[in-house]
Scaffold this active site. Structure first.
Site, PDB file in Angstrom:
ATOM      1  N   GLU A   1      -2.413  -6.845   7.367  1.00  0.00           N
ATOM      2  CA  GLU A   1      -1.076  -6.800   7.959  1.00  0.00           C
ATOM      3  C   GLU A   1      -1.006  -7.697   9.195  1.00  0.00           C
ATOM      4  O   GLU A   1      -2.029  -8.052   9.794  1.00  0.00           O
ATOM      5  CB  GLU A   1      -0.730  -5.346   8.333  1.00  0.00           C
TER       6      GLU A   1
ATOM      7  N   HIS B   1       0.817  -1.219   0.000  1.00  0.00           N
ATOM      8  CA  HIS B   1       0.000   0.000   0.000  1.00  0.00           C
ATOM      9  C   HIS B   1       0.848   1.265   0.000  1.00  0.00           C
ATOM     10  O   HIS B   1       2.033   1.250   0.328  1.00  0.00           O
ATOM     11  CB  HIS B   1      -0.930   0.012   1.224  1.00  0.00           C
ATOM     12  N   GLY B   2       0.214   2.382  -0.331  1.00  0.00           N
ATOM     13  CA  GLY B   2       0.885   3.672  -0.344  1.00  0.00           C
ATOM     14  C   GLY B   2       1.199   4.191   1.057  1.00  0.00           C
ATOM     15  O   GLY B   2       0.756   3.647   2.078  1.00  0.00           O
TER      16      GLY B   2
ATOM     17  N   ASN C   1       3.599   5.672   8.526  1.00  0.00           N
ATOM     18  CA  ASN C   1       4.816   5.246   7.815  1.00  0.00           C
ATOM     19  C   ASN C   1       5.855   6.352   7.892  1.00  0.00           C
ATOM     20  O   ASN C   1       7.027   6.116   8.180  1.00  0.00           O
ATOM     21  CB  ASN C   1       4.531   4.973   6.335  1.00  0.00           C
TER      22      ASN C   1
END
Length: 198
Positions: free
Chosen positions: A87, A12-13, A18
């Protein structure tokens, strides 16, 4: 149509967590504006290539689901979700930075975090997904939008032989099925993030 199935695995972006170095796991953080832009860049690349994709299947966590939605919309292909692509559950580590994890559980924190999903559990659900999905879509090419830790485990479980040490956001890894083996055609590629217009 080729009789060999291909899976294009996509991380994913980017999200705000992140960017901050916080571990997400099952915490449902949305894509950042940059993450959406990354997804559009991959969609542009895939639309310009000659390879045909028959659909997108993604994790139901919103950062993966939104990435998948952007890809499917641009390519004009079906979008499915599957909870087995989520995840790893990181238990008490979710929302923490690397420094915070080391302070609480030591340098080997990965083995010490309470409530964390094990490698074996991830591989079990991931391999179940691959086998079931492959049998339902023989000879087709599907994009699979998922998460970094989960994808690293799948690259090991499928015995691809590729480096799984850091799977980049919005990277593309293409595996082709040859009988009972998955052969890497492309790995951890982010060329679309460097120079493609949107």
């Amino acid at each position: 149509m080729s009789s060999k199935m291909r899976m294009g695995w996509v991380r994913h972006g980017l999200t705000s967590w992140n960017k901050a170095g916080k571990i997400q796991g099952l915490t449902d953080i949305p894509l950042s504006a940059e993450g959406k832009m990354q997804a559009h860049r991959l969609a542009y690349r895939l639309a310009a290539e000659s390879r045909v994709w028959h659909g997108v299947v993604c994790s139901d966590l919103q950062r993966a689901a939104k990435t998948g939605e952007i890809l499917a919309e641009r390519l004009g292909i079906p979008l499915l979700t599957d909870g087995r692509l989520r995840e790893r559950g990181f238990g008490e580590a979710e929302g923490t930075t690397e420094a915070e994890r080391i302070a609480r559980w030591g340098t080997n924190w990965r083995g010490n975090v309470p409530g964390q999903e094990t490698d074996a559990q991830i591989r079990e659900r991931g391999l179940a997904f691959v086998e079931e999905f492959s049998s339902r879509h023989p000879g087709e090419n599907w994009l699979v939008v998922t998460h970094g830790s989960f994808l690293a485990q799948m690259l090991q479980a499928l015995k691809t032989g590729v480096d799984d040490s850091h799977i980049a956001n919005l990277s593309l890894t293409i595996l082709e099925r040859e009988e009972d083996r998955w052969i890497p055609i492309l790995h951890n590629c982010t060329a679309h993030l460097n120079d493609q217009p949107v």
